[in-house]
Motif scaffolding. Structure first.
Motif, short mmCIF file in Angstrom:
data_model
loop_
_atom_site.label_atom_id
_atom_site.label_comp_id
_atom_site.label_asym_id
_atom_site.label_seq_id
_atom_site.Cartn_x
_atom_site.Cartn_y
_atom_site.Cartn_z
N ILE A 57 0.84 -1.20 0.00
CA ILE A 57 0.00 0.00 0.00
C ILE A 57 0.88 1.25 0.00
CG2 ILE A 57 -1.69 1.27 1.36
CD1 ILE A 57 -2.76 -1.48 2.24
N ALA A 58 1.96 1.20 0.77
CA ALA A 58 2.89 2.32 0.78
C ALA A 58 3.47 2.54 -0.62
CB ALA A 58 4.01 2.05 1.78
N ASP A 59 3.81 1.43 -1.30
CA ASP A 59 4.33 1.54 -2.67
C ASP A 59 3.32 2.19 -3.59
OD1 ASP A 59 6.64 0.31 -1.94
OD2 ASP A 59 6.01 -1.69 -2.56
N GLY A 60 2.05 1.73 -3.47
CA GLY A 60 1.00 2.28 -4.32
C GLY A 60 0.86 3.78 -4.12
N LEU A 61 0.83 4.22 -2.85
CA LEU A 61 0.70 5.65 -2.55
C LEU A 61 1.89 6.42 -3.13
CD1 LEU A 61 -0.55 5.62 1.14
CD2 LEU A 61 -1.80 6.32 -0.92
N LYS A 62 3.06 5.81 -3.05
CA LYS A 62 4.25 6.48 -3.57
C LYS A 62 4.13 6.67 -5.08
CE LYS A 62 9.14 5.66 -3.92
NZ LYS A 62 10.15 4.63 -3.78
N PHE A 63 3.67 5.60 -5.77
CA PHE A 63 3.53 5.70 -7.22
C PHE A 63 2.54 6.80 -7.60
CE2 PHE A 63 5.06 1.18 -7.78
CZ PHE A 63 6.18 1.56 -8.47
N PHE A 64 1.46 6.91 -6.80
CA PHE A 64 0.44 7.92 -7.09
C PHE A 64 0.99 9.33 -6.92
CE2 PHE A 64 -3.28 5.02 -6.81
CZ PHE A 64 -3.86 5.46 -7.97
N SER A 65 1.84 9.50 -5.90
CA SER A 65 2.24 10.87 -5.55
C SER A 65 3.47 11.35 -6.30
CB SER A 65 2.50 10.95 -4.04
OG SER A 65 3.44 9.97 -3.69
N LYS A 66 4.13 10.46 -7.07
CA LYS A 66 5.32 10.89 -7.80
C LYS A 66 4.95 11.74 -9.01
CE LYS A 66 8.83 8.64 -5.91
NZ LYS A 66 10.24 8.95 -5.80
N GLU A 67 5.94 12.50 -9.47
CA GLU A 67 5.70 13.32 -10.65
C GLU A 67 5.70 12.42 -11.89
OE1 GLU A 67 8.63 16.24 -11.52
OE2 GLU A 67 7.51 17.00 -13.23
N ASP A 68 4.77 12.69 -12.79
CA ASP A 68 4.65 11.89 -14.00
C ASP A 68 5.40 12.58 -15.14
OD1 ASP A 68 3.92 10.07 -15.81
OD2 ASP A 68 1.78 10.51 -15.80
N VAL A 69 6.55 12.04 -15.50
CA VAL A 69 7.40 12.69 -16.50
C VAL A 69 7.15 12.08 -17.87
CG1 VAL A 69 9.75 13.24 -17.15
CG2 VAL A 69 9.16 13.00 -14.76
N ILE A 70 6.93 12.94 -18.85
CA ILE A 70 6.88 12.47 -20.24
C ILE A 70 8.06 13.10 -20.96
CG2 ILE A 70 5.57 12.44 -22.38
CD1 ILE A 70 3.06 12.55 -20.78
N PRO A 71 8.99 12.27 -21.46
CA PRO A 71 10.19 12.84 -22.08
C PRO A 71 9.84 13.70 -23.29
CG PRO A 71 10.35 10.44 -21.87
CD PRO A 71 8.97 10.82 -21.49
N GLY A 72 10.66 14.71 -23.54
CA GLY A 72 10.38 15.65 -24.64
C GLY A 72 10.44 14.97 -26.00
N GLN A 73 11.34 13.98 -26.13
CA GLN A 73 11.49 13.36 -27.45
C GLN A 73 10.48 12.24 -27.69
OE1 GLN A 73 13.37 12.71 -24.90
NE2 GLN A 73 14.21 10.67 -24.90
N ALA A 74 9.62 12.00 -26.70
CA ALA A 74 8.69 10.87 -26.82
C ALA A 74 7.55 11.19 -27.78
CB ALA A 74 8.11 10.53 -25.45
N ASN A 75 7.01 10.15 -28.37
CA ASN A 75 5.81 10.28 -29.19
C ASN A 75 4.62 10.20 -28.24
OD1 ASN A 75 3.48 9.57 -30.69
ND2 ASN A 75 4.79 9.03 -32.40
N ARG A 76 4.02 11.37 -27.95
CA ARG A 76 3.08 11.47 -26.85
C ARG A 76 1.89 10.51 -26.89
NH1 ARG A 76 2.58 15.49 -22.73
NH2 ARG A 76 0.42 15.31 -22.03
N PRO A 77 1.11 10.48 -28.00
CA PRO A 77 -0.07 9.60 -27.99
C PRO A 77 0.29 8.13 -27.75
CG PRO A 77 -0.09 11.00 -29.93
CD PRO A 77 1.22 11.23 -29.26
N LEU A 78 1.33 7.65 -28.42
CA LEU A 78 1.69 6.24 -28.26
C LEU A 78 2.31 5.98 -26.90
CD1 LEU A 78 3.02 5.29 -31.78
CD2 LEU A 78 0.80 4.88 -30.79
N PHE A 79 3.03 6.98 -26.38
CA PHE A 79 3.63 6.85 -25.05
C PHE A 79 2.54 6.69 -24.00
CE2 PHE A 79 5.86 8.47 -21.27
CZ PHE A 79 7.03 7.77 -21.35
N LEU A 80 1.42 7.39 -24.20
CA LEU A 80 0.31 7.27 -23.25
C LEU A 80 -0.47 5.98 -23.47
CD1 LEU A 80 -1.06 10.92 -23.26
CD2 LEU A 80 0.52 9.84 -21.67
N LEU A 81 -0.51 5.52 -24.72
CA LEU A 81 -1.30 4.33 -25.05
C LEU A 81 -0.64 3.05 -24.54
CD1 LEU A 81 -3.75 3.27 -26.80
CD2 LEU A 81 -2.07 2.89 -28.59
#
Lengths: 341, 167
Positions: A57-81
């Motif tokens: 549960i602690a791990d889950g909370l940690k994952f939720f509270s971390k910053e969600d980084v999307i790299p600049g060079q990433a292909n955004r739609p597919l990166f999210l998919l």
């Protein structure tokens, strides 16, 4: 067509299986680290809650509270998919696996299985083959080379081992004469578990599910020393957690699948579950969970005892050893069936 | 319920098929095509042809399209540059293609309509089942089946020869 009772039963079953899988994943993430600690003569996480019970549960909370980084060079739609494309098949697969003997409620029989479709085995294989997309897309869309290498490796590995896995299952289908897991379990109840009749198939299947779930000794996709972290290197926060959850969900499904195909599913040897009524159902569910837990434990044991394969060795094992062996098994099974008539 | 689901799957199928042709990034095309195949499998499932539906996912979406994805990914095909207008072809080529396409439609549509209207309203419960498909393959369609097997073997040997010059 579908009355209220059936609808309610289906909704409850879906919720139970979904929650059960998630709880199983939580237990697995903790068990993996505790067993690893035990094997390596150290403690593992034991501070959160009693003996580390609340660590997931602690791990889950940690994952939720971390910053969600999307790299600049990433292909955004597919990166999210990509995380979705991994997670949805992983959570859908369990639907055709029966997890207990049929239960009788208010004079009606309820199968302990979400969906009893007449091609249950093909359904599982089809969803496994769809799971490749998530990995490839994750690797490609991140736009950096290590994830791409990881994605390529994992897809090549999945495609190679899928063949041997499918052929191993064919032996089981041939002797039990049905494509649904219910038929296969019923056959095993009558004549004994398939492990005794299809030992080669069971051996191949056990090896291939380690490769299909990207676990050691076949976890070349995330070989940390070579590839940083494989296809999910650039993922962070909850998207990373989704990859992680799917890996464990796939492990649970693979272990349950193994149990259904070769170890009698929910069958308890020498006991007629139907004669015992409610207790029989409970016993069958416990038997199913126990067997599945055993194979999950085996996953962890193997991970912390065996070294990783080299990539060419992995490919050679898949194509030059497992595939011919699986073909031989199909041939031998056919021969035995033909002789028996 | 079934009708509503059919229209949903059909709309998604046509939508993703259009997306495959109209968008400029080949990676998106591949993903959209996979999504389209999944919807086609959904339509098969609605028709209770579970086996065909599962094979649709297993073979087309699961195997063939992965190969497409590999090729597009490894060849690093850049997205097409946007051009003005819908038609990029020479006017005469365009006219010829339109005529050919209309001819194709004229050839297909009447036959399809005849086929649909000739099928009785009810259907056999086991029409798409594994047993039925297997029996058909190994009795009435044995020759085409074996020819396809031979073709695949030839393709396999050819691939090995091309990939590995020294055997």
């Amino acid at each position: 067509m579908i009355d209220m009772f059936e609808l309610l039963a289906i909704i409850i079953k879906v919720l139970v299986v979904f929650a059960g899988t998630l709880v199983g994943i939580m237990i697995m993430t903790l068990a993996e680290r505790r067993v690893a600690g035990f094997i390596q003569y150290r403690l593992g996480p034991n501070r959160v809650g009693f003996g580390g019970m609340l660590q997931p549960i602690a791990d889950g909370l940690k994952f939720f509270s971390k910053e969600d980084v999307i790299p600049g060079q990433a292909n955004r739609p597919l990166f999210l998919l990509a995380p979705l494309a991994v997670m949805i098949p992983a959570l859908m697969t369990f639907a055709v696996i029966p997890f207990g003997a049929p239960m009788e409620i208010a004079g009606r029989v309820v199968k302990l299985q979400v969906a009893d479709i007449n091609i249950g085995l093909l359904y599982i294989l089809a969803l496994t083959s769809i799971g490749v997309y998530g990995l490839v897309l994750a690797g490609w869309s991140a736009g950096s080379k290590y994830p791409q290498l990881g994605g390529l490796r994992s897809s090549a590995q999945l495609i190679s081992y899928e063949l041997a896995m499918g052929l191993a299952i064919i032996g089981v289908i041939m002797i039990s004469g049905g494509l649904t897991l219910n038929q296969i379990i019923a056959y095993q109840q009558e004549t004994g578990w398939n492990i005794w009749k299809q030992p080669i198939a069971a051996f191949i299947f056990l090896i291939t599910i380690y490769a299909e779930t990207n676990r050691l000794p076949f976890d070349l996709t995330e070989a940390e020393q070579e590839l940083v972290g494989g296809y999910h290197t650039e993922y962070s926060a909850f998207k990373f957690a989704m990859f992680f959850l799917s890996e464990y969900a796939n492990m649970i499904t693979a272990a349950a699948f193994m149990v259904c195909l070769f170890f009698g599913g929910w069958d308890v040897p020498f006991i007629d579950e139907a004669a015992l009524g409610g207790w029989g159902v409970l016993l069958s569910v416990a038997s199913f969970l126990g067997k599945t837990a055993f194979f999950l434990f085996l996953y962890i044991l193997v991970r912390w005892t065996l070294p990783r394969f080299r990539y060419d060795q992995l490919m050679r094992l898949g194509w030059k050893f497992l595939l011919p062996l699986a073909l031989l098994n199909v041939f031998l099974t056919g021969l035995v069936l033909a002789v028996k008539g | 319920m079934t009708t509503a689901l059919f229209y949903l799957f059909a709309a998604l199928l046509i939508g993703s098929a259009l997306f495959v042709v109209l968008n400029r990034n080949p990676m998106y095309s591949v993903v959209a095509l996979v999504f389209g195949f999944a919807n086609l499998a959904g339509i098969y499932f609605l028709l209770e042809a579970y086996f065909i539906g599962a094979l649709q996912v297993l073979v087309y979406a699961g195997a063939i399209m992965v190969l497409f994805l590999f090729v597009v990914m490894l060849l690093d095909v850049k997205p097409d540059k946007p051009r003005r207008g819908l038609v990029h072809l020479d006017r005469w080529w365009f006219a010829i293609l339109v005529v050919l396409f209309l001819g194709l439609l004229l050839g297909i549509v009447p036959g399809a309509v005849r086929l649909i209207t000739s099928v009785p309203a009810g259907h056999e419960a086991d029409i798409g089942n594994v047993e039925r498909v297997g029996q058909a393959l190994f009795t009435s369609y044995l020759l085409p089946f074996e020819v396809a097997a031979l073709l695949l073997t030839v393709a396999l040997i050819g691939t090995v020869f091309l990939a590995k010059r020294k055997i």
